[in-house]
Scaffold this active site. Structure first.
Site, PDB file in Angstrom:
ATOM      1  N   ASN A 161      45.142  35.247   8.198  1.00 48.70           N
ATOM      2  CA  ASN A 161      45.145  36.123   9.354  1.00 48.70           C
ATOM      3  C   ASN A 161      46.562  36.715   9.793  1.00 48.70           C
ATOM      4  OD1 ASN A 161      42.320  34.905   9.672  1.00 48.70           O
ATOM      5  ND2 ASN A 161      42.545  33.463  12.020  1.00 48.70           N
TER       6      ASN A 161
ATOM      7  N   ARG B 165      32.711  39.067  11.033  1.00 51.51           N
ATOM      8  CA  ARG B 165      33.488  37.907  10.689  1.00 51.51           C
ATOM      9  C   ARG B 165      32.816  37.060  12.329  1.00 51.51           C
ATOM     10  NH1 ARG B 165      38.649  34.777  11.757  1.00 51.51           N
ATOM     11  NH2 ARG B 165      37.714  34.864  13.162  1.00 51.51           N
TER      12      ARG B 165
ATOM     13  N   TYR C  72      49.373  39.088  11.458  1.00 52.59           N
ATOM     14  CA  TYR C  72      49.667  40.048  12.227  1.00 52.59           C
ATOM     15  C   TYR C  72      50.922  40.314  12.679  1.00 52.59           C
ATOM     16  CZ  TYR C  72      45.788  38.664  14.562  1.00 52.59           C
ATOM     17  OH  TYR C  72      44.393  38.281  14.968  1.00 52.59           O
TER      18      TYR C  72
ATOM     19  N   HIS D 110      35.924  27.167  14.491  1.00 47.06           N
ATOM     20  CA  HIS D 110      37.642  27.820  14.498  1.00 47.06           C
ATOM     21  C   HIS D 110      37.719  26.849  16.340  1.00 47.06           C
ATOM     22  CE1 HIS D 110      38.665  32.348  15.827  1.00 47.06           C
ATOM     23  NE2 HIS D 110      39.634  31.368  15.872  1.00 47.06           N
TER      24      HIS D 110
ATOM     25  N   GLN E 211      35.594  31.978  22.223  1.00 53.58           N
ATOM     26  CA  GLN E 211      35.503  33.076  22.829  1.00 53.58           C
ATOM     27  C   GLN E 211      34.544  34.726  23.092  1.00 53.58           C
ATOM     28  OE1 GLN E 211      39.245  32.936  19.312  1.00 53.58           O
ATOM     29  NE2 GLN E 211      39.999  34.536  21.114  1.00 53.58           N
TER      30      GLN E 211
ATOM     31  N   TRP F 152      41.187  42.393  14.107  1.00 61.53           N
ATOM     32  CA  TRP F 152      41.168  41.308  15.501  1.00 61.53           C
ATOM     33  C   TRP F 152      41.237  42.494  16.386  1.00 61.53           C
ATOM     34  CZ3 TRP F 152      38.389  36.786  15.755  1.00 61.53           C
ATOM     35  CH2 TRP F 152      38.911  36.469  17.443  1.00 61.53           C
TER      36      TRP F 152
ATOM     37  N   GLU G  67      42.858  28.564  10.363  1.00 62.29           N
ATOM     38  CA  GLU G  67      44.574  28.374  10.055  1.00 62.29           C
ATOM     39  C   GLU G  67      45.101  27.438  10.518  1.00 62.29           C
ATOM     40  OE1 GLU G  67      45.190  30.343  13.884  1.00 62.29           O
ATOM     41  OE2 GLU G  67      44.913  32.237  13.163  1.00 62.29           O
TER      42      GLU G  67
ATOM     43  N   GLU H 130      41.710  38.945  10.263  1.00 63.74           N
ATOM     44  CA  GLU H 130      42.207  39.058  11.270  1.00 63.74           C
ATOM     45  C   GLU H 130      43.211  40.184  11.287  1.00 63.74           C
ATOM     46  OE1 GLU H 130      43.324  35.753  14.234  1.00 63.74           O
ATOM     47  OE2 GLU H 130      40.467  34.871  13.462  1.00 63.74           O
TER      48      GLU H 130
END
Length: 498
Positions: free
Chosen positions: A317, A103, A319, A147, A47, A434, A176, A389
Site C-alpha cells: 500500500n 481487491r 502513497y 483488514h 469501510q 485506492w 499493513e 493500494e
C-alpha cells in the site's frame, strides 16, 4: 446532439487541463505491461459494506472504536457505502470501468460472528453471491481476509492480537501489520485504541513500548500458520497464492551524512524489514532487535522455520515519500501531529535517534515507488509484488467534485513508475487504485474522498457517480489509450521539520 456534446465534454476538459510534454514525455499503453498483469481497484469491508448489525453480523473492534471518544472522525461508518445491499450495482461499475481485478476484504464479524466456530450462513451467502457476480463478469478476485476489523468478542475474551491464541485463527493475509502496530497499539489512533503516555493521547489502556511488538509478532505467526495450512491442504488443488500486505513509504535520507543514511536504514528496517526479514531469514533485523531489546519477542526454532518463506507474494500500500534525519537529542524532539506519526515507524525509531521530516502536504513522488521496488529487490530478492493500494484523496464538501484532474495526474505518474520498475527488473504482478469508490476513511470519515466513483453520503440511497478519473482509467484499460507523462515528473510541496 446535446447529449453527445455532454458526453464528450469531460474528455475535452481532460485534454485542456492535462497538457502533453512531447519533448521529454514517457508514453505507453496497457499493452506495454506483462500479459498477465492485473489492473484493479479496492475496497475494505468495514469501510464499504455497512449493515453492521444485519443478518447475524457481530461488532468488530472498529465498531467499538468508531463509537468511542477516541474516534478522530465525526461519523461511525455504520452505513458506509451500503455495499452489503448495493454490491450488484458496484460489480457492474467494476465491469464498466474495465477492471481486471477487484481487491476487497471479508468481514470476520460477518462471516464468523463469534470469532471462531460456526459460520454465519447469511454472511457466507453474501460473500458467495458477490464472488459469483464477480466471476460471472470475468473479474479476478483478490481477497483480504483480515483488514483491521477483529471481532470484538475476541478482543474482550483474550486481548485479540496481543495474545498468542490469535495464531490458531484460519485466515490468509493481514493488511499493513507493519504500521497497524503503531497506529493501533502505540499511538492509539486506530482500533482498538491502545497506547500509553507519553506516546499516545488520552490513553486509558495499553503499553506503547511493548504491545506494538506483540501485535507484529503474533501477526507474523498467524499469517505463517495459515500459509502452512493452505499449502498443505488447498494450494495444489486451488493453485492459488497467499501473501501479506505492507504499508510502504519511500524513505530518503535528508542529507548524505553518515548519520542520516544510518537513520534511514534503521527506518527501512522497521518499515520493511520487520516483515520481510523474518520471511527471508527467519528473524528480525539486527537493528530492530538492538533497539527494542527484550520487548521484541524472539522466534523459537520452530517459529523461525514457520515464518521463513511463508509467502507467495507481497502486497504494497504505497502513497507517498518521507525524509529521515538523525537526531542526536531524541529527548528534545517536538511533538508531531497525527499525520506525521505515520513515519515514526514504531517507538524505537525515535528512541534510536531517527527523526522524520515531512512535507507541509502530501508529497507526490512517483520515483519513490520505483525506489521502494528497487530497495526490496536488492535487499530481499526479486519477490512477486502487487501494488494493492495507490491513490490520492481530496477533502471536498462541494457537490460538484467530479472533475478530479489532480487524481488523474497522480495515477498517471504512479502507473508510469510501476512500468518503469518492471522494465528495471521488478516482479510487479498488479496495480490497484485506492479506492474503487468513496468510503468511510479511517482518518477522514466521509470527508476524505479517494474514490474513482463518487458516493453521496448525504443521500440515504448512497448514490454512485463515476468521476472523470473513472472515465480516464476506463479509457486506458478498455481502449488501450496512451498514458503520457513528462520524464522524471514529480511534484512536492515545501518541507517543514516536524
Amino acid at each position: 446532439m446535446g447529449t453527445r456534446l455532454l458526453l464528450f465534454l469531460p474528455w475535452l476538459l481532460l485534454l485542456l487541463l492535462l497538457p502533453s510534454h512531447a519533448v521529454t514525455a514517457f508514453r505507453f499503453t496497457v499493452d506495454d505491461f506483462p500479459h498477465d498483469f492485473t489492473f484493479g481497484a479496492g475496497t475494505a469491508a468495514f469501510q464499504y459494506e455497512g449493515a453492521v448489525a444485519e443478518d447475524g453480523r457481530s461488532p468488530s473492534i472498529w465498531n467499538t472504536f468508531a463509537h468511542s471518544a477516541r474516534n478522530p472522525n465525526e461519523h461511525s461508518g455504520d452505513i458506509a457505502c451500503d455495499g452489503y445491499h448495493k454490491y450488484k450495482e458496484d460489480v457492474k461499475l467494476i465491469k464498466d470501468i474495465g477492471l481486471t481485478a477487484y481487491r476487497f476484504s471479508i468481514s470476520w464479524s460477518r462471516l464468523i460472528p463469534d470469532g471462531r466456530g460456526a459460520i454465519n450462513p447469511k454472511g457466507l451467502q453474501f460473500y458467495n453471491d458477490m464472488i459469483n457476480e464477480l466471476v460471472k463478469q470475468g473479474i479476478q478476485i483478490h481477497a483480504v481476509i483480515y483488514h483491521l476489523d477483529l471481532p470484538q468478542i475476541l478482543e474482550d475474551e483474550y486481548g485479540g492480537w496481543l495474545s498468542p491464541r490469535i495464531v490458531v485463527a484460519h485466515w490468509t493475509t493481514i493488511l499493513e501489520p507493519n504500521i497497524i502496530a503503531q497506529g493501533s497499539y502505540d499511538k492509539g489512533i486506530a482500533a482498538p485504541g491502545h497506547c500509553s503516555f507519553p506516546f499516545g493521547r488520552d490513553c486509558t489502556v495499553g503499553n506503547s513500548s511493548v504491545e506494538p511488538y506483540l501485535y507484529l509478532h503474533y501477526s507474523l505467526l498467524a499469517h505463517s500458520s495459515v500459509v502452512g495450512l493452505y499449502r498443505e491442504k488447498y494450494q495444489v488443488v486451488q493453485k492459488g497464492v497467499v501473501g501479506i500486505n505492507l504499508y510502504s513509504l519511500c524513505i530518503y535520507a535528508l542529507t548524505d551524512s553518515a548519520e542520516d543514511i544510518q537513520a534511514t536504514e534503521r527506518a527501512n528496517d522497521f518499515l520493511f524489514g520487520s516483515i520481510l526479514h523474518p520471511f527471508l531469514f527467519g528473524d528480525y533485523p539486527e537493528s530492530m532487535k538492538k533497539a527494542a531489546g527484550v520487548r521484541l519477542p524472539s522466534f523459537s526454532s520452530y517459529e523461525s522455520k514457520l515464518v521463513t518463506g511463508a509467502f507467495d507474494f507481497v502486497g504494497l500500500n504505497h502513497y507517498s515519500s518521507i525524509y529521515a534525519s538523525n537526531n542526536p537529542d531524541a529527548s528534545n524532539m517536538p511533538v508531531r501531529d497525527q499525520a506525521a506519526d505515520v513515519g515514526a515507524l514504531f517507538r524505537e525509531t525515535r528512541d534510536g535517534q531517527t527523526v522524520t521530516q515531512y512535507p507541509a502536504g502530501r508529497m507526490v513522488d512517483p520515483q519513490g515507488l520505483e525506489q521502494v521496488l528497487k530497495y526490496i529487490r536488492e535487499k530481499y530478492g526479486n519477490i512477486g509484488i502487487y501494488i494493492q493500494e495507490n491513490g490520492r484523496g481530496q477533502i471536498d464538501d462541494d457537490d460538484d467534485d467530479l472533475m478530479d484532474v489532480e487524481r488523474i495526474d497522480y495515477l498517471k505518474k504512479y502507473i508510469t513508475a510501476t512500468l518503469k520498475a518492471i522494465r528495471d527488473g521488478a516482479s510487479v504482478k498488479g496495480y490497484s487504485v485506492w479506492a474503487l469508490m468513496d468510503m468511510y476513511e479511517i482518518f477522514g470519515g466521509y470527508k476524505a474522498h479517494f474514490g474513482l466513483i463518487r458516493v453521496d453520503f448525504r443521500n440515504p440511497r448512497r448514490q454512485r457517480q463515476p468521476r472523470l478519473s473513472a472515465h480516464w482509467y476506463s479509457n486506458f484499460l478498455k481502449n488501450n489509450a496512451t498514458i503520457q507523462v513528462e520524464s522524471g515528473a514529480a511534484t512536492a510541496t515545501s518541507h517543514a521539520q516536524i
